[in-house]
Design a protein around this motif. Sequence first.
Motif, mmCIF file in Angstrom:
data_model
loop_
_atom_site.group_PDB
_atom_site.id
_atom_site.type_symbol
_atom_site.label_atom_id
_atom_site.label_comp_id
_atom_site.label_asym_id
_atom_site.label_seq_id
_atom_site.Cartn_x
_atom_site.Cartn_y
_atom_site.Cartn_z
ATOM 1 N N UNK A 198 30.042 -15.985 -37.019
ATOM 2 C CA UNK A 198 30.817 -17.228 -37.136
ATOM 3 C C UNK A 198 32.221 -16.934 -37.662
ATOM 4 N N UNK A 199 32.328 -16.042 -38.624
ATOM 5 C CA UNK A 199 33.641 -15.664 -39.173
ATOM 6 C C UNK A 199 34.492 -15.036 -38.078
ATOM 7 N N UNK A 200 33.891 -14.175 -37.276
ATOM 8 C CA UNK A 200 34.609 -13.522 -36.182
ATOM 9 C C UNK A 200 35.037 -14.545 -35.123
ATOM 10 N N UNK A 201 34.104 -15.345 -34.658
ATOM 11 C CA UNK A 201 34.380 -16.236 -33.522
ATOM 12 C C UNK A 201 35.176 -17.470 -33.900
ATOM 13 N N UNK A 202 34.803 -18.116 -34.995
ATOM 14 C CA UNK A 202 35.438 -19.394 -35.333
ATOM 15 C C UNK A 202 36.725 -19.219 -36.132
ATOM 16 N N UNK A 203 36.792 -18.179 -36.948
ATOM 17 C CA UNK A 203 37.946 -18.021 -37.829
ATOM 18 C C UNK A 203 38.854 -16.866 -37.424
ATOM 19 N N UNK A 204 38.449 -16.088 -36.421
ATOM 20 C CA UNK A 204 39.222 -14.923 -35.979
ATOM 21 C C UNK A 204 39.543 -14.006 -37.157
ATOM 22 N N UNK A 205 38.537 -13.816 -38.003
ATOM 23 C CA UNK A 205 38.660 -12.958 -39.177
ATOM 24 C C UNK A 205 37.620 -11.846 -39.074
ATOM 25 N N UNK A 206 37.720 -10.880 -39.949
ATOM 26 C CA UNK A 206 36.808 -9.740 -39.944
ATOM 27 C C UNK A 206 35.817 -9.875 -41.087
ATOM 28 N N UNK A 207 34.544 -9.637 -40.784
ATOM 29 C CA UNK A 207 33.520 -9.643 -41.822
ATOM 30 C C UNK A 207 33.121 -8.214 -42.157
ATOM 31 N N UNK A 208 32.903 -7.992 -43.424
ATOM 32 C CA UNK A 208 32.311 -6.745 -43.894
ATOM 33 C C UNK A 208 30.998 -7.133 -44.549
ATOM 34 N N UNK A 209 29.914 -6.589 -44.038
ATOM 35 C CA UNK A 209 28.618 -6.816 -44.660
ATOM 36 C C UNK A 209 28.413 -5.696 -45.676
ATOM 37 N N UNK A 210 28.349 -6.065 -46.932
ATOM 38 C CA UNK A 210 28.126 -5.109 -48.016
ATOM 39 C C UNK A 210 26.695 -5.275 -48.506
ATOM 40 N N UNK A 211 26.002 -4.160 -48.645
ATOM 41 C CA UNK A 211 24.593 -4.223 -49.018
ATOM 42 C C UNK A 211 24.222 -3.008 -49.858
#
Length: 141
Positions: free
Chosen positions: A87-100
């Motif tokens: 959703x962050x990628x498609x709707x906001x044109x932003x990059x997500x980093x999944x930290x785990x």
Amino acid sequence: MPPDTTDVATTIDALTTADIGGRGAIDAIAAAARAQQGPAPAMQAADRLVEAVAPGETVLVLTGFLIPPAMVPETDGPPGAVALARAIDRALDATAIIACDPAAVEICTATATAGGLRVLDRATAADTPQSVAVTPFPADR
């Protein structure tokens, strides 16, 4: 006709607060959150993300904690994290980093791939649509 966003948010809230494990804690927490914040916390969270995140920015999504006593990675958080990253990628044109947790990198990477995202390093993911970076983020000091 598309569904009302309030109806969708209410459904999302119901799904994300279902007490599937029968632990008996989530109902009280969800009720207290709704009492303090109002109905549809998922919609409020979405609105806040839209307000806070500009195109090209980076959003950190945390998931993949370890479940004691076996200390194995959780399995319900990574799919939600991937959905949020998409959703962050498609709707906001932003990059997500999944930290785990480092022990959860494999499950988070596999889940992101199954969710239709390319798993790349942080620098490449920032410039590549439909991608995400998965990075270890230890919980110890």
